[in-house]
Design an enzyme around this catalytic site. Structure first.
Site, PDB file in Angstrom:
ATOM      1  N   ASP A   7      -3.742  21.251   7.092  1.00 33.81           N
ATOM      2  CA  ASP A   7      -4.989  22.015   7.103  1.00 33.81           C
ATOM      3  C   ASP A   7      -5.648  21.705   8.443  1.00 33.81           C
ATOM      4  O   ASP A   7      -6.306  20.677   8.594  1.00 33.81           O
ATOM      5  CB  ASP A   7      -5.883  21.597   5.936  1.00 33.81           C
ATOM      6  CG  ASP A   7      -7.167  22.399   5.881  1.00 33.81           C
ATOM      7  OD1 ASP A   7      -7.130  23.612   6.174  1.00 33.81           O
ATOM      8  OD2 ASP A   7      -8.215  21.813   5.557  1.00 33.81           O
ATOM      9  N   GLU A  68      -2.003  26.307   7.689  1.00 35.94           N
ATOM     10  CA  GLU A  68      -2.926  27.383   7.331  1.00 35.94           C
ATOM     11  C   GLU A  68      -3.128  28.312   8.513  1.00 35.94           C
ATOM     12  O   GLU A  68      -3.370  27.863   9.635  1.00 35.94           O
ATOM     13  CB  GLU A  68      -4.267  26.809   6.884  1.00 35.94           C
ATOM     14  CG  GLU A  68      -5.219  27.877   6.369  1.00 35.94           C
ATOM     15  CD  GLU A  68      -6.478  27.288   5.803  1.00 35.94           C
ATOM     16  OE1 GLU A  68      -6.502  27.012   4.597  1.00 35.94           O
ATOM     17  OE2 GLU A  68      -7.435  27.090   6.578  1.00 35.94           O
ATOM     18  N   ASP A 141     -10.230  18.616   2.948  1.00 40.14           N
ATOM     19  CA  ASP A 141      -9.149  18.946   3.892  1.00 40.14           C
ATOM     20  C   ASP A 141      -7.815  18.375   3.411  1.00 40.14           C
ATOM     21  O   ASP A 141      -6.762  18.983   3.592  1.00 40.14           O
ATOM     22  CB  ASP A 141      -9.459  18.385   5.287  1.00 40.14           C
ATOM     23  CG  ASP A 141     -10.853  18.740   5.744  1.00 40.14           C
ATOM     24  OD1 ASP A 141     -11.008  19.781   6.387  1.00 40.14           O
ATOM     25  OD2 ASP A 141     -11.777  17.964   5.426  1.00 40.14           O
TER      26      ASP A 141
END
Length: 172
Positions: A7, A68, A141
């Site tokens: 992330d 991501e 996160d």
């Protein structure tokens, strides 16, 4: 299959590794974040993110990496930092010959909760259940990184088969 989820972010880059496969319950290998001070120069922060991800790749030995995809936000500085940290992860994986899956937040949410509009609490709850954890990973996160890893674990092999069957063969 072992997957590292990333992330991306400059202040906190979430990292999570899961093992699993078809018919095999996924389990947590490691989860955490790489932190950098907001006061540091961007180049210094990107080096710290790179060093952190590189250490995770060495230590956990994933077979694939899920990152991501950057989506549009109102704050351009945040978008740029996220994109830069994501690019670092992609380059590090590519240098090791690891396949990289890129997923939007809604794809990840749909994979782990069944709804692309799930909120962070729902994602965290499902990560906790799916991995049999006693408490939700923190910060968010870290939970998001695990969600990315699970998304790739479940969708990555099917996408790879689809791409290799398409005219022109496999592409990254």
């Amino acid at each position: 299959m072992r997957v590292l989820g990333v992330d991306p972010g400059l202040t906190r880059c979430g990292l999570g590794v899961v093992d699993g496969g078809l018919g095999i319950r996924a389990h947590l290998v490691e989860v955490g974040v790489v932190r950098t001070p907001a006061t540091a120069e961007v180049a210094e922060r990107l080096c710290a993110v790179s060093d952190g991800i590189d250490a995770w790749l060495d230590r956990t030995r994933p077979e694939a990496v899920a990152v991501e995809k950057v989506f549009s936000q109102a704050n351009m500085r945040t978008v740029m930092g996220t994109a830069q940290a994501g690019a670092v992860a992609i380059v590090l994986a590519a240098r090791r010959g690891l396949p990289v899956g890129l997923y939007t937040p809604s794809e990840v949410k749909a994979a782990v909760t069944g709804s692309g509009r799930a909120d962070k609490a729902q994602v965290s709850f499902m990560i906790t259940r799916l991995l049999g954890l006693t408490e939700a990973p923190r910060p968010a996160d870290a939970a998001d990184a695990l969600a990315l890893a699970l998304c790739h674990l479940w969708r990555g092999p099917a996408l790879a088969r689809f791409r290799s069957a398409a005219p022109g063969g496999p592409t990254r």
